[in-house]
Design a protein around this motif. Structure first.
Motif, PDB file in Angstrom:
ATOM      1  N   UNK A   1     -11.529   6.394  -1.406  1.00  0.00           N
ATOM      2  CA  UNK A   1     -12.585   7.433  -1.412  1.00  0.00           C
ATOM      3  C   UNK A   1     -12.469   8.325  -0.184  1.00  0.00           C
ATOM      4  N   UNK A   2     -12.209   7.749   0.992  1.00  0.00           N
ATOM      5  CA  UNK A   2     -12.053   8.544   2.214  1.00  0.00           C
ATOM      6  C   UNK A   2     -10.826   9.453   2.100  1.00  0.00           C
TER       7      UNK A   2
ATOM      8  N   UNK B   1      -2.041  10.735  -2.832  1.00  0.00           N
ATOM      9  CA  UNK B   1      -3.384  11.265  -3.047  1.00  0.00           C
ATOM     10  C   UNK B   1      -4.040  10.486  -4.177  1.00  0.00           C
ATOM     11  N   UNK B   2      -5.237   9.953  -3.928  1.00  0.00           N
ATOM     12  CA  UNK B   2      -5.919   9.249  -5.017  1.00  0.00           C
ATOM     13  C   UNK B   2      -6.315  10.227  -6.123  1.00  0.00           C
ATOM     14  N   UNK B   3      -6.065   9.840  -7.341  1.00  0.00           N
ATOM     15  CA  UNK B   3      -6.446  10.659  -8.494  1.00  0.00           C
ATOM     16  C   UNK B   3      -7.487   9.885  -9.306  1.00  0.00           C
TER      17      UNK B   3
ATOM     18  N   UNK C   1     -12.411  -2.844   0.366  1.00  0.00           N
ATOM     19  CA  UNK C   1     -11.762  -2.081   1.438  1.00  0.00           C
ATOM     20  C   UNK C   1     -10.775  -1.066   0.871  1.00  0.00           C
ATOM     21  N   UNK C   2     -10.038  -1.451  -0.151  1.00  0.00           N
ATOM     22  CA  UNK C   2      -9.068  -0.545  -0.778  1.00  0.00           C
ATOM     23  C   UNK C   2      -9.790   0.672  -1.347  1.00  0.00           C
ATOM     24  N   UNK C   3     -10.884   0.447  -2.074  1.00  0.00           N
ATOM     25  CA  UNK C   3     -11.578   1.569  -2.701  1.00  0.00           C
ATOM     26  C   UNK C   3     -12.325   2.429  -1.685  1.00  0.00           C
TER      27      UNK C   3
ATOM     28  N   UNK D   1      -5.389  -7.784  -9.094  1.00  0.00           N
ATOM     29  CA  UNK D   1      -6.732  -7.231  -8.913  1.00  0.00           C
ATOM     30  C   UNK D   1      -7.144  -7.156  -7.444  1.00  0.00           C
ATOM     31  N   UNK D   2      -6.407  -7.847  -6.568  1.00  0.00           N
ATOM     32  CA  UNK D   2      -6.659  -7.815  -5.113  1.00  0.00           C
ATOM     33  C   UNK D   2      -8.134  -8.046  -4.789  1.00  0.00           C
TER      34      UNK D   2
END
Length: 175
Positions: free
Chosen positions: A33-34, A155-157, A27-29, A20-21
């Motif tokens: 988003x960026x 790429x975030x999906x 910071x990851x999310x 779950x970090x």
């Protein structure tokens, strides 16, 4: 209604589960988003860029790719990434309807190479199109997509954000 601190659920409070970090989750999310904003296809590419294809043709392609993904038992992330690559490519390149399926299999092959432990070979992607395209055509399209996307394949999906959203929704229900 006033919200008190005891009603706010912290979805990043599980420090015992390393997957779950929790210490880095925010910071990851923020980074995701960026990155999502930078690698998002344009919203109006069908109207602005495409002349020979339309949104229903794209929908038929995506439906067919879902069947391909099921046939080859590909992980869901592969499908999400393939759609991202297709839409990003279509955002800046005109495509004729005879080559739309070629774009789809090339993007699926790229995504499979990125996500799968054992990705299907190029010959299998030719076979799945009833040999409509030759191996060389698929490889040329793969090269065109990779070059257009500047090899920015991460790429975030929607799937990247889903686990966190589900945790947040479950947390709200527990209150």
């Amino acid at each position: 209604a006033v919200v008190t601190d005891d009603e706010i659920v912290d979805v990043d409070d599980n420090f015992m589960d390393p997957q779950l970090c929790a210490t880095m989750a925010c910071d990851i999310y923020k980074h995701l988003r960026a990155s999502e904003a930078k690698k998002r296809p344009s919203t109006d590419f069908m109207e602005r860029v495409q002349k020979d294809i339309n949104s229903s043709m794209r929908a038929i392609l995506i439906d067919w790719l879902v069947e391909v993904a099921e046939e080859y038992r590909l992980v869901p992330d592969t499908m999400y990434l393939a759609v991202n690559y297709i839409d990003r490519y279509l955002s800046g390149n005109t495509m004729d309807r005879q080559r739309l399926q070629l774009l789809g299999v090339a993007c699926m092959m790229i995504a499979a190479k990125y996500e799968e432990i054992c990705a299907p070979q190029v010959e299998e992607f030719c076979y799945i199109t009833d040999n409509t395209y030759f191996k060389e055509e698929v490889l040329q399209m793969e090269s065109a997509v990779l070059n257009y996307l500047k090899f920015e394949m991460t790429a975030p999906t929607a799937k990247c954000f889903l686990r966190r959203f589900v945790r947040a929704a479950q947390g709200v229900n527990e209150v």
